[in-house]
Design a protein around this motif. Structure first.
Motif, PDB file in Angstrom:
ATOM      1  N   PHE A 179       0.779  11.392   6.197  1.00 45.32           N
ATOM      2  CA  PHE A 179       0.576  11.061   4.788  1.00 45.32           C
ATOM      3  C   PHE A 179      -0.905  11.165   4.413  1.00 45.32           C
ATOM      4  O   PHE A 179      -1.241  11.638   3.325  1.00 45.32           O
ATOM      5  CB  PHE A 179       1.109   9.651   4.491  1.00 45.32           C
ATOM      6  N   CYS A 219      -2.348  13.513   1.548  1.00 42.59           N
ATOM      7  CA  CYS A 219      -3.159  12.991   0.435  1.00 42.59           C
ATOM      8  C   CYS A 219      -4.494  13.719   0.320  1.00 42.59           C
ATOM      9  O   CYS A 219      -4.925  14.072  -0.783  1.00 42.59           O
ATOM     10  CB  CYS A 219      -3.399  11.496   0.608  1.00 42.59           C
ATOM     11  N   ASP A 279      -3.832   9.972  -9.521  1.00 42.66           N
ATOM     12  CA  ASP A 279      -2.771   9.841  -8.519  1.00 42.66           C
ATOM     13  C   ASP A 279      -3.255  10.261  -7.136  1.00 42.66           C
ATOM     14  O   ASP A 279      -2.958   9.606  -6.142  1.00 42.66           O
ATOM     15  CB  ASP A 279      -1.550  10.671  -8.933  1.00 42.66           C
ATOM     16  N   SER A 280      -4.024  11.327  -7.064  1.00 43.97           N
ATOM     17  CA  SER A 280      -4.550  11.784  -5.771  1.00 43.97           C
ATOM     18  C   SER A 280      -5.504  10.764  -5.163  1.00 43.97           C
ATOM     19  O   SER A 280      -5.439  10.473  -3.970  1.00 43.97           O
ATOM     20  CB  SER A 280      -5.270  13.119  -5.933  1.00 43.97           C
ATOM     21  N   SER A 320      -3.520   7.680  -4.062  1.00 39.76           N
ATOM     22  CA  SER A 320      -2.761   7.972  -2.843  1.00 39.76           C
ATOM     23  C   SER A 320      -3.672   7.944  -1.615  1.00 39.76           C
ATOM     24  O   SER A 320      -3.285   7.424  -0.572  1.00 39.76           O
ATOM     25  CB  SER A 320      -2.074   9.335  -2.947  1.00 39.76           C
ATOM     26  N   CYS A 321      -4.870   8.477  -1.757  1.00 34.30           N
ATOM     27  CA  CYS A 321      -5.821   8.436  -0.635  1.00 34.30           C
ATOM     28  C   CYS A 321      -6.200   6.994  -0.297  1.00 34.30           C
ATOM     29  O   CYS A 321      -6.267   6.626   0.876  1.00 34.30           O
ATOM     30  CB  CYS A 321      -7.069   9.247  -0.958  1.00 34.30           C
ATOM     31  N   ARG A 375      -0.347   2.913  -8.589  1.00 33.01           N
ATOM     32  CA  ARG A 375       0.307   4.101  -8.013  1.00 33.01           C
ATOM     33  C   ARG A 375       1.626   4.383  -8.718  1.00 33.01           C
ATOM     34  O   ARG A 375       1.957   5.540  -8.981  1.00 33.01           O
ATOM     35  CB  ARG A 375       0.574   3.905  -6.519  1.00 33.01           C
ATOM     36  N   ILE A 427       7.543  10.886   0.046  1.00 37.49           N
ATOM     37  CA  ILE A 427       6.744   9.939  -0.741  1.00 37.49           C
ATOM     38  C   ILE A 427       7.288   8.514  -0.656  1.00 37.49           C
ATOM     39  O   ILE A 427       6.523   7.547  -0.600  1.00 37.49           O
ATOM     40  CB  ILE A 427       6.676  10.398  -2.219  1.00 37.49           C
ATOM     41  N   SER A 429       5.878   5.713   1.744  1.00 36.06           N
ATOM     42  CA  SER A 429       4.543   5.190   1.441  1.00 36.06           C
ATOM     43  C   SER A 429       4.639   4.031   0.453  1.00 36.06           C
ATOM     44  O   SER A 429       3.952   3.022   0.607  1.00 36.06           O
ATOM     45  CB  SER A 429       3.631   6.290   0.905  1.00 36.06           C
TER      46      SER A 429
END
Length: 142
Positions: free
Chosen positions: A16, A20, A58-59, A62-63, A91, A128, A131
């Motif tokens: 994941f 990301c 979002d990126s 997610s990171c 998120r 997804i 997570s």
């Protein structure tokens, strides 16, 4: 020989994290399809800037969410719970509008055939969903 605790989750977190970082790189690097898509969209339809901002958000979120997943995988004590709870909700808010490019990929897969569209959507969701599940467990349940 005994396997380490949470081995599956540890492997998932590593995959994941790579996913990301690649997503963040795809939005930032001018050679990527995602960057080209959003910048073409901005040129042709300026109000779509919101989708691009959500995609970047979002990126980044997610990171950052790799942190609670890693803490959960290695059974570390819960820390900064309010931050991780807020991160979880952010998120969720950024999930759909932040994946406009992926939405278009899934939509085009449905044009090919319903089965291909379902497989594409299912693969994305299966990757997804854990997570969010593990992030929720870390932030709310323990």
């Amino acid at each position: 020989m005994r396997l380490p605790n949470n081995l599956g989750l540890k492997i998932y977190v590593a995959l994941f994290a790579i996913f990301c970082l690649c997503g963040l790189a795809n939005i930032s690097l001018s050679e990527s399809e995602t960057y080209t898509y959003y910048n073409t969209l901005l040129t042709l339809h300026p109000p779509s800037r919101a989708w691009y901002v959500f995609a970047i958000l979002d990126s980044i979120l997610s990171c950052v969410s790799v942190v609670p997943l890693t803490l959960r995988a290695f059974a570390k004590p819960r820390q900064d719970i309010r931050f991780f709870q807020c991160l979880f909700f952010l998120r969720l808010v950024a999930l759909l509008p932040g994946n406009h490019y992926q939405y278009m990929v899934v939509r085009s897969a449905f044009h090919g055939s319903t089965l291909m569209g379902l497989l594409t959507l299912g693969t994305w969701a299966i990757f997804i969903f854990p997570s969010f599940k593990e992030h929720h467990t870390y932030a709310f349940k323990e």
